[in-house]
Design a protein around this motif. Structure first.
Motif, PDB file in Angstrom:
ATOM      1  N   MET A  81      36.455  29.038  36.042  1.00  0.00           N
ATOM      2  CA  MET A  81      36.381  29.627  34.696  1.00  0.00           C
ATOM      3  C   MET A  81      36.450  31.153  34.764  1.00  0.00           C
ATOM      4  N   GLN A  82      35.857  31.758  35.782  1.00  0.00           N
ATOM      5  CA  GLN A  82      35.914  33.212  35.915  1.00  0.00           C
ATOM      6  C   GLN A  82      37.325  33.679  36.274  1.00  0.00           C
ATOM      7  N   ARG A  83      38.058  32.878  37.039  1.00  0.00           N
ATOM      8  CA  ARG A  83      39.468  33.216  37.311  1.00  0.00           C
ATOM      9  C   ARG A  83      40.253  33.235  36.005  1.00  0.00           C
ATOM     10  N   TRP A  84      39.966  32.269  35.116  1.00  0.00           N
ATOM     11  CA  TRP A  84      40.612  32.244  33.800  1.00  0.00           C
ATOM     12  C   TRP A  84      40.186  33.465  32.988  1.00  0.00           C
ATOM     13  N   ALA A  85      38.899  33.787  33.018  1.00  0.00           N
ATOM     14  CA  ALA A  85      38.391  34.927  32.246  1.00  0.00           C
ATOM     15  C   ALA A  85      39.063  36.224  32.670  1.00  0.00           C
TER      16      ALA A  85
END
Length: 105
Positions: A81-85
């Motif tokens: 999710m942080q890679r997406w963020a």
């Protein structure tokens, strides 16, 4: 949203003035591409930071929602999710990676 799109040559030539516009508070994105077909978008760092902060907030809210249901979010899922963020992967890629991680269809 209709944005100005520059050819690669124009973008190269106008890069100093584009940076100057952003330094002076301009927030309007500028497209770059061959034959005036937008293939990339140049934005100010302020706009980029706002967009990634909003994504990060959405990921945090999603995690809180899952935890409110009495479930846990794995560290691996949070990393995805942080890679997406940060804009490193698309939302579709994020969903695919999380599904693969948890053996979901």
């Amino acid at each position: 949203m209709l944005i100005e799109t520059l050819s690669v040559r124009e973008a190269r030539e106008q890069l100093p003035s584009l940076l100057d516009r952003f330094r002076h508070g301009e927030r309007t994105p500028v497209g770059v591409g061959s034959h005036r077909k937008t293939e990339a978008v140049v934005i100010s760092v302020d706009v980029f930071n706002e967009l990634t902060a909003e994504r990060s907030s959405a990921a945090t809210q999603a995690t809180a929602s899952v935890r409110a249901e009495g479930l846990d979010v794995s560290d691996e899922t949070q990393q995805i999710m942080q890679r997406w963020a940060r804009g490193e992967i698309s939302a579709a890629e994020m969903r695919t990676l999380v599904r693969q991680l948890h053996d979901l269809p």
